[in-house]
Design a protein around this motif. Structure first.
Motif, short mmCIF file in Angstrom:
data_model
loop_
_atom_site.label_atom_id
_atom_site.label_comp_id
_atom_site.label_asym_id
_atom_site.label_seq_id
_atom_site.Cartn_x
_atom_site.Cartn_y
_atom_site.Cartn_z
N LEU A 1 0.84 -1.20 -0.06
CA LEU A 1 0.01 0.13 -0.20
C LEU A 1 0.88 1.26 0.03
O LEU A 1 0.55 2.30 -0.64
CB LEU A 1 -0.88 -0.17 1.30
N ALA A 2 1.95 1.26 0.66
CA ALA A 2 2.76 2.36 0.87
C ALA A 2 3.40 2.74 -0.58
O ALA A 2 3.84 3.63 -0.91
CB ALA A 2 4.14 2.25 1.94
N ALA A 3 3.84 1.64 -1.38
CA ALA A 3 4.26 1.73 -2.49
C ALA A 3 3.39 2.32 -3.43
O ALA A 3 3.62 3.23 -4.52
CB ALA A 3 4.84 0.12 -3.10
N LEU A 4 2.09 1.83 -3.47
CA LEU A 4 1.20 2.41 -4.30
C LEU A 4 0.79 3.82 -4.12
O LEU A 4 0.95 4.82 -4.93
CB LEU A 4 -0.31 1.73 -4.07
N TRP A 5 0.94 4.30 -2.88
CA TRP A 5 0.92 5.79 -2.60
C TRP A 5 2.17 6.63 -3.13
O TRP A 5 1.92 7.63 -3.71
CB TRP A 5 0.75 6.00 -1.08
N LEU A 6 3.29 5.91 -2.84
CA LEU A 6 4.54 6.61 -3.52
C LEU A 6 4.41 6.65 -4.90
O LEU A 6 4.77 7.82 -5.64
CB LEU A 6 5.66 5.90 -2.89
N GLU A 7 3.96 5.61 -5.73
CA GLU A 7 4.09 5.55 -7.13
C GLU A 7 2.80 6.66 -7.49
O GLU A 7 3.18 7.22 -8.77
CB GLU A 7 3.77 4.42 -7.57
N ALA A 8 1.96 6.74 -6.95
CA ALA A 8 0.88 7.74 -7.33
C ALA A 8 1.28 9.09 -6.86
O ALA A 8 0.35 10.12 -7.46
CB ALA A 8 -0.48 7.20 -6.70
N GLY A 9 2.35 9.36 -6.38
CA GLY A 9 2.59 11.00 -5.80
C GLY A 9 1.83 11.40 -4.69
O GLY A 9 1.77 12.62 -4.51
N GLU A 10 0.94 10.49 -3.89
CA GLU A 10 0.17 11.16 -3.09
C GLU A 10 0.79 11.44 -1.65
O GLU A 10 0.59 12.32 -1.04
CB GLU A 10 -1.00 9.85 -2.60
N VAL A 11 2.13 10.84 -1.63
CA VAL A 11 2.97 11.28 -0.36
C VAL A 11 4.31 11.17 -0.82
O VAL A 11 4.74 10.59 -1.69
CB VAL A 11 2.57 9.99 0.83
N LEU B 1 9.45 4.29 4.13
CA LEU B 1 9.52 4.25 2.95
C LEU B 1 9.54 5.57 2.20
O LEU B 1 8.76 6.44 2.32
CB LEU B 1 8.82 3.15 1.98
N GLU B 2 10.47 5.72 1.10
CA GLU B 2 10.41 7.11 0.24
C GLU B 2 10.78 6.56 -1.04
O GLU B 2 11.37 5.31 -1.39
CB GLU B 2 11.32 8.03 0.84
N PRO B 3 10.52 7.50 -2.24
CA PRO B 3 10.88 7.00 -3.60
C PRO B 3 12.27 6.49 -3.74
O PRO B 3 13.18 6.96 -3.14
CB PRO B 3 10.70 8.15 -4.28
N ALA B 4 12.17 5.28 -4.48
CA ALA B 4 13.45 4.48 -4.50
C ALA B 4 14.68 5.25 -5.19
O ALA B 4 14.32 6.04 -6.10
CB ALA B 4 13.22 3.17 -5.42
N GLY B 5 16.08 5.01 -4.87
CA GLY B 5 16.87 5.46 -5.44
C GLY B 5 17.86 4.60 -6.37
O GLY B 5 17.21 4.17 -7.04
N THR B 6 18.87 4.14 -5.48
CA THR B 6 19.84 2.93 -6.13
C THR B 6 19.27 1.65 -5.90
O THR B 6 19.54 0.55 -6.39
CB THR B 6 21.15 3.21 -5.78
N LEU C 1 11.55 -8.92 -1.34
CA LEU C 1 12.85 -8.86 -1.35
C LEU C 1 13.26 -7.51 -1.53
O LEU C 1 12.81 -6.35 -2.13
CB LEU C 1 13.43 -9.25 -3.19
N PHE C 2 14.70 -7.18 -0.63
CA PHE C 2 14.98 -5.69 -0.23
C PHE C 2 16.69 -5.78 -0.90
O PHE C 2 17.24 -6.75 -1.07
CB PHE C 2 15.45 -5.60 1.18
N GLY C 3 16.79 -4.58 -1.70
CA GLY C 3 18.14 -4.52 -2.29
C GLY C 3 17.97 -5.09 -3.66
O GLY C 3 18.68 -6.31 -3.87
N LEU C 4 17.49 -4.47 -4.82
CA LEU C 4 17.40 -4.94 -6.10
C LEU C 4 18.47 -4.71 -6.94
O LEU C 4 19.55 -3.81 -6.64
CB LEU C 4 16.05 -4.12 -6.96
#
Length: 205
Positions: free
Chosen positions: A35-45, A82-87, A202-205
């Motif tokens: 759910l957190a990922a969905l909010w971040l991808e949608a730019g809601e937070v 969680l915040e938008p992914a970097g590396t 999975l953490f660390g892609l």
């Protein structure tokens, strides 16, 4: 009412931003990450604090002892921000339902099969942060599914006890910390619930 419940959450957390509560079995925390990922991808937070907690009581402890004498029921909490992914980032697997003819062992096996094809040769360099708690019956599904795991492995529940609703967040915190501290390039968390769902993170892609 819904409004009153959210006002109480706002007061508790000290924020007027969106708050949401998910209820499920011991594998529910990854759903909060989803759910957190969905909010971040949608730019809601700009960021999401995902929290899970468990408050043990004598009834749960006694019931767990009747089902599996090796279980030590624990309580506590954990959180990931969680915040938008970097590396690096998080990869979530679709849940596998438990029930309707599919046992916990079968669901755990389905989770393992999905990640086997996803990781391939990377498995040997991937930390498995499993949900075992040091009890034969409770651990049977994951012990069977990941018996042939070739990489490093850690079981937070064998030290902390069975945190029930907090079990998966403890796994995720340890997995995320291992990647952040460069103990492992990537970490896999299999979250096998008690009676509803199983999935992997999975953490660390």
């Amino acid at each position: 009412s819904w409004l009153r419940g959210n006002i109480e959450q706002f007061m508790l957390l000290g924020t007027g931003e969106v708050n949401y509560t998910l209820v499920g079995d011991t594998a529910q925390f990854p759903a909060a990450l989803d759910l957190a990922a969905l909010w971040l991808e949608a730019g809601e937070v700009d960021g999401v604090l995902a929290v899970a907690a468990e408050e043990a009581d004598w009834l749960s402890g006694e019931a767990a002892a009747l089902i599996d004498r090796g279980v030590v029921v624990a309580e506590g909490a954990g959180a990931l921000y969680l915040e938008p992914a970097g590396t690096s980032g998080i990869l979530l697997q679709r849940p596998v339902a438990i029930g309707s003819g599919r046992s916990r062992r079968m669901a755990a096996g389905a989770v393992r099969d999905r990640w086997r094809s996803e990781l391939g040769r990377l498995e040997a360099a991937t930390l498995l942060c499993d949900g075992r708690v040091g009890a034969r019956r409770a651990d049977a599904a994951e012990a069977s599914a990941f018996a042939g795991w070739t990489g490093p492995r850690i079981s937070p529940g064998c030290v902390l006890g069975d945190g029930l609703g907090a079990r998966a967040v403890w796994q995720c915190v340890v997995a995320a910390a291992a990647v952040a501290d460069r103990v492992a390039e990537r970490s896999l968390v299999p979250a096998v619930g008690t009676n509803q769902q199983a999935l992997g993170v999975l953490f660390g892609l």
